[in-house]
Design an enzyme around this catalytic site. Structure first.
Site, PDB file in Angstrom:
ATOM      1  N   SER A   1      61.181   7.421 105.743  1.00  0.00           N
ATOM      2  CA  SER A   1      61.824   8.725 105.611  1.00  0.00           C
ATOM      3  C   SER A   1      63.224   8.639 106.188  1.00  0.00           C
ATOM      4  O   SER A   1      63.504   7.804 107.063  1.00  0.00           O
ATOM      5  CB  SER A   1      61.013   9.774 106.384  1.00  0.00           C
ATOM      6  OG  SER A   1      61.726  10.976 106.533  1.00  0.00           O
TER       7      SER A   1
ATOM      8  N   TYR B   1      56.217  13.008 114.321  1.00  0.00           N
ATOM      9  CA  TYR B   1      56.415  12.360 113.022  1.00  0.00           C
ATOM     10  C   TYR B   1      57.713  11.560 113.002  1.00  0.00           C
ATOM     11  O   TYR B   1      57.746  10.406 112.551  1.00  0.00           O
ATOM     12  CB  TYR B   1      56.426  13.429 111.928  1.00  0.00           C
ATOM     13  CG  TYR B   1      56.582  12.904 110.530  1.00  0.00           C
ATOM     14  CD1 TYR B   1      55.504  12.355 109.840  1.00  0.00           C
ATOM     15  CD2 TYR B   1      57.808  12.964 109.879  1.00  0.00           C
ATOM     16  CE1 TYR B   1      55.646  11.881 108.547  1.00  0.00           C
ATOM     17  CE2 TYR B   1      57.964  12.498 108.595  1.00  0.00           C
ATOM     18  CZ  TYR B   1      56.878  11.958 107.924  1.00  0.00           C
ATOM     19  OH  TYR B   1      57.023  11.488 106.635  1.00  0.00           O
TER      20      TYR B   1
ATOM     21  N   LYS C   1      58.095   7.481 112.474  1.00  0.00           N
ATOM     22  CA  LYS C   1      58.876   6.867 111.398  1.00  0.00           C
ATOM     23  C   LYS C   1      59.927   5.912 111.960  1.00  0.00           C
ATOM     24  O   LYS C   1      60.179   4.841 111.394  1.00  0.00           O
ATOM     25  CB  LYS C   1      59.540   7.950 110.546  1.00  0.00           C
ATOM     26  CG  LYS C   1      58.568   8.708 109.654  1.00  0.00           C
ATOM     27  CD  LYS C   1      57.870   7.793 108.650  1.00  0.00           C
ATOM     28  CE  LYS C   1      56.956   8.552 107.719  1.00  0.00           C
ATOM     29  NZ  LYS C   1      56.226   7.691 106.774  1.00  0.00           N
TER      30      LYS C   1
END
Length: 328
Positions: free
Chosen positions: A137, A150, A154
């Site tokens: 991402s 999150y 990542k």
């Protein structure tokens, strides 16, 4: 026939990718937690005339993922492409998250990739071939508020993948590791993620359809690159983070906080997938199809550096020509 394995392969990007590869003639193995969705997706894949193998496992369980990889290899044959895609998220300010919630997001979204990479390498390294693709991402570079666990996961995936890639290079291995950095996508993620706000949430625009991600993953499987950046917003976020991190900090305070909010309240019976799978047949698309884009710009991570080197080379030539002209 080539074989691909996808974790989190029953919904969103995972399912879109599974179908994309099946259409291209790949045999497909999928790993996920929900039995009903595994069987449903397996049936959909077989309609393309390929072999499919669905295995129930939690990516946070390292032994379960190794066992799943071995089962798929036994049933479908040697694994050529492994896609780490399964994820979890909690939408909330960091201080309102419990240690258990943060740990679970990390175990699924980061350690799930570690476990998947380990399982893939155990099968690929002895054969000296294969491609591991980490679905990443823009948040791996440019974090935003309300998704601290999150974003951290990542970013960790990127650091982990870079380290393992160099180890494989040292061993002269032909196994390759690529990472595909994605923009905001129209998947069920925001419907199923644990949300501690009263309001329903959404990806920061612009939003792209999951098929855009699937197409990018397929491209990297065919021609591996170190990283592929998908979407102009991803490219701008990553390059901007290199040059203007403080400015982006201030920008996302408002844009990414309010940009993740909708005007709708969460349903009273809303389920989330943090501790257990959502009990319905999983889908590919979220609720933002009206605005989601079907095409996206794509560049490799080496392009900005190549452009900079090219600019420096041109500048050097110009300076050299001026010096030569002055001497004359």
């Amino acid at each position: 026939m080539a074989v691909i394995v996808i974790t989190g392969g029953t919904a969103g990007v995972g399912k879109a990718t599974a179908l994309h590869f099946a259409k291209a003639g790949f045999d497909v193995g999928i790993i996920a937690r929900d039995e009903e969705s595994l069987h449903s997706t397996e049936d959909e894949l077989r309609r393309f005339g390929v072999n499919a193998c669905a295995v129930h496992a939690d990516v946070a369980d390292s032994k379960a993922i190794v066992d799943a990889a071995n089962e798929i290899a036994t049933r479908l044959g040697a694994i050529d492409v492994w896609v780490n895609n399964a994820m979890a998220a909690v939408l909330a300010p960091f201080r309102t998250m419990t240690p258990e919630e943060f740990r679970r997001v990390t175990e699924v979204t980061y350690l799930g990739y570690v476990n998947g990479t380990r399982a893939a390498l155990e099968l690929m390294v002895p054969r000296d071939r294969g491609v591991i693709i980490q679905v990443g991402s823009a948040l791996a570079y440019r974090s935003i508020p309300l998704q601290s666990a999150y974003c951290g996961a990542k970013a960790a995936i990127r650091g982990f993948s870079d380290a393992v890639r160099t180890e494989l290079m040292h061993e002269n291995s032909r196994v390759e590791i690529s990472m595909v950095q994605m923009p905001g996508l129209n998947t069920p993620q925001f419907e199923w993620a644990r949300n501690k706000f009263a309001w329903a949430m959404r990806p920061v625009p612009p939003v792209f359809e999951p098929e855009v991600a699937a197409s990018a993953i397929f491209k990297v499987a065919q021609k591996p690159v170190r990283e592929l950046w998908v979407g102009s917003s991803t490219i701008q976020s990553i390059v901007g983070q290199f040059f203007f991190p403080g400015f982006l900090d201030r920008l996302v305070v408002k844009k990414a906080w309010e940009g993740q909010m909708t005007d709708s309240l969460n349903a009273e019976d809303r389920q989330d997938y943090l501790d257990r799978p959502v009990n319905d047949v999983h889908k590919i698309h979220g609720t933002f199809s009206a605005e989601a884009k079907n095409r996206a710009a794509r560049v490799t991570s080496g392009l900005p550096g190549n452009v900079l080197l090219g600019s420096l080379a041109v500048g050097a030539l110009v300076i050299a020509r001026r010096l030569i002209t002055r001497k004359k």
